[in-house]
Design an enzyme around this catalytic site. Structure first.
Site: not given
Length: 598
Positions: A45, A115, A121, A151, A177, A343, A424
């Site tokens: 695609e 398509k 979504y 797809c 996908s 670290s 911090n």
């Protein structure tokens, strides 16, 4: 006598926006397929542009260039007689833009398909850009009729039925996908099984490669009319599949080639075997107080499956997805190599190992930046691991920077007690050093925070979050450990010192600090993340699942409170069903809470 018709699957890794380069790649694969006897070549695609093009599709010049490059590719393919090439590309028709598949044959367009099912979504927002197609597209090669889908059409179901009703004997599907830890099983349930019910074979070619936070796994396949798999291309790499059909559309056999011509058919046969129902694999999201035992069980089981069964996924597949995501982000964006703050903890150790697997040790540089609170064990373990994997190891103490900040801020902080502010400052001192090294060398800084930390804000903005790519952004802490144990269990000397794997996690920003001073146990936290954040479970659902109300309140408060941090974080590869990125869009200013407040 009717000869077999060979269909080729071009599982390729395009670079988004490199239109000429992608067209050249398609042409090269077409020549290889034609030389191997193929009559049809199927590309993924939007193979011409890369996926997803996003708002490039709103630029008229981008679309004009797409049309010009497609026209040139059409002309170039004229030199390959009797080969029909199905190319994924944006296509304007009557002032509407389609996510299209164009059929090219001997210098001409012989058909096109728009398509029909446009996903809107999760990570997809195709309705923002494309019009939905309505018509089937069929074309004939010899005595065989092929139908084209793209797809989501397979997931929705209507377009495949339309093609078969109009006489398609074989379905060809172009796909982009993306990978996540449960998607292979979903493809089997929502694509393979429904298409098999139509009684036609399916040729499914999927994009492969990393694109920002998405990773496309390939794993293209061919199944016969009964739904039996006959070929699966190896995941996470480019490949060319060749499958033979007779005049009635029956699968006759096939083989898999590397794009340099090497025969990979044996690997494909192994992958096909894994497609059959088999033993369940553990689900990494399950609540577990024994991540080491779970990892060891996976290490001793069939974890190298291309297509795991039921609700689990091989740790090897997650590892390959992360490696591919790192490699393509670095390569496609033109970085020379990567830097990371090492670290001596588990997150930086796993990030380092993924980077080495992706790029090789010569393109990875690590820097230990000790503070007065850094333990000797961390110093020893970091140096030991850097030696084991063969990377550059530098030491840049931050105590002088801490003293300088303390001196400058002393008048403003007079009378105030120490708190997270001073912690911090340590993290931000390290961030300044790493970004200075990046600016000077042109190498990319990899950050080391994991999904559990991003969920709760247990990370420092402009500190350990400073960098260009967050490798573990979608990897929960329990999975970090499982991947570490799994990777250490492979052949060869273990790359991660056992101290790193077994000691309690700590940011080492104050004496005796551990992560669980500020967070619920990671087994509890990651279980809530999986349910609440990934699966949209409610607070009530968490209570019913046995979580303590105090932990629920703490987690949900921190999750929503720290949205502003996540908005400013680097991208990172998506490997779960829902990541903090394209498929998580919550407002920063937000007083709604699921516990009844707001």
């Amino acid at each position: 006598m009717t000869h077999a018709i060979t269909v080729a699957l071009a599982q390729i890794n395009p670079v988004l926006g490199d239109l000429a380069g992608n067209a050249a790649r398609i042409l090269a694969v077409a020549r290889q397929a034609h030389g191997a006897g193929a009559r049809v070549l199927l590309t993924p695609e939007l193979a011409l542009t890369g996926y997803p093009p996003e708002d490039l599709l709103l630029r008229p010049e981008f679309l004009r260039r797409c049309e010009a490059v497609l026209a040139q590719l059409t002309a170039d393919l004229a030199g390959l007689p009797d080969l029909s090439v199905v190319v994924g590309t944006p296509l304007r028709v009557d002032d509407r833009l389609f996510n299209a598949a164009v059929v090219l044959r001997e210098g001409a367009r012989t058909g096109w398909y728009g398509k029909q099912a446009l996903p809107n979504y999760g990570v997809f927002d195709e309705q923002r850009y494309f019009a939905a197609g309505t018509q089937a597209c069929l074309f004939e090669v010899g005595e065989l009729r092929f139908g084209v889908n793209v797809c989501e059409d397979l997931w929705a179901g209507g377009a495949p039925r339309q093609a078969v009703a109009q006489g398609a004997q074989v379905l060809l599907a172009l796909n982009a996908s993306p990978f996540d830890a449960g998607h292979w099983q979903a493809r089997r349930e929502h694509v393979m099984q429904p298409v098999a019910a139509l009684g036609v074979p399916l040729v499914y070619v999927n994009l492969v490669g990393g694109q920002d936070e998405l990773v496309f796994d390939g794993a293209s396949f061919v199944q016969d009319a009964a739904g039996t798999p006959h070929m699966v291309l190896p995941a996470f790499g480019e490949a060319l599949g060749l499958v033979d059909f007779d005049a009635q559309g029956h699968v006759q056999g096939g083989r898999v080639l590397a794009l340099d011509g090497e025969d990979w058919s044996a690997a494909a046969a192994t992958a096909v075997a894994v497609l059959q129902p088999g033993s369940k694999l553990p689900d990494y999201r399950a609540d577990s107080t024994t991540t080491r035992q779970a990892a060891e069980k996976q290490s001793s089981g069939k974890t190298d499956a291309y297509w795991p069964d039921d609700n689990g996924v091989a740790l090897s597949a997650i590892w390959q997805a992360l490696v591919l995501g790192v490699r393509d982000y670095v390569e496609k964006n033109g970085f020379k190599g990567v830097l990371l703050a090492f670290s001596g903890g588990m997150d930086s150790a796993l990030t380092l190992l993924l980077a080495v697997d992706a790029l090789g040790p010569e393109r990875v540089r690590t820097y230990m930046m000790p503070s007065p609170y850094t333990s000797d064990m961390s110093l020893d373990d970091a140096k030991d691991m850097a030696r084991r994997v063969g990377v550059h190891y530098g030491v840049l103490p931050i105590a002088p920077m801490m003293d300088a900040f303390e001196s400058v801020l002393a008048p403003e902080f007079a009378g105030l007690t120490q708190d997270a502010t001073e912690e911090n400052i340590q993290a931000r001192s390290r961030g300044v050093l790493m970004m200075a090294l990046s600016n000077k060398t042109g190498w990319l800084v990899l950050t080391t925070g994991n999904k559990s930390e991003f969920s709760t804000g247990y990370c420092t903005l402009y500190g350990d979050m400073a960098g260009g790519f967050a490798v573990l952004k979608d990897v929960p802490k329990t999975l970090v450990y499982s991947l570490g144990w799994w990777r250490n269990g492979l052949d060869g000397p273990p790359p991660i010192p056992e101290n790193i794997l077994t000691r309690a996690p700590s940011a080492e920003l104050r004496p005796g600090q551990t992560d669980q001073d500020s967070l619920p146990p990671y087994e509890v936290l990651d279980g809530m993340i999986a349910r609440y954040m990934e699966q949209d479970a409610s607070v009530d659902d968490l209570r019913k699942a046995g979580y303590v109300q105090a932990d629920i309140d703490r987690f949900t408060r921190l999750l929503h409170l720290n949205e502003y941090k996540r908005r400013q974080s680097p991208p990172g590869p998506r490997i779960t069903p829902r990541a903090f990125g394209r498929d998580w869009r919550y407002p920063i200013t937000n007083r709604f809470r699921d516990n009844g407040q707001g």
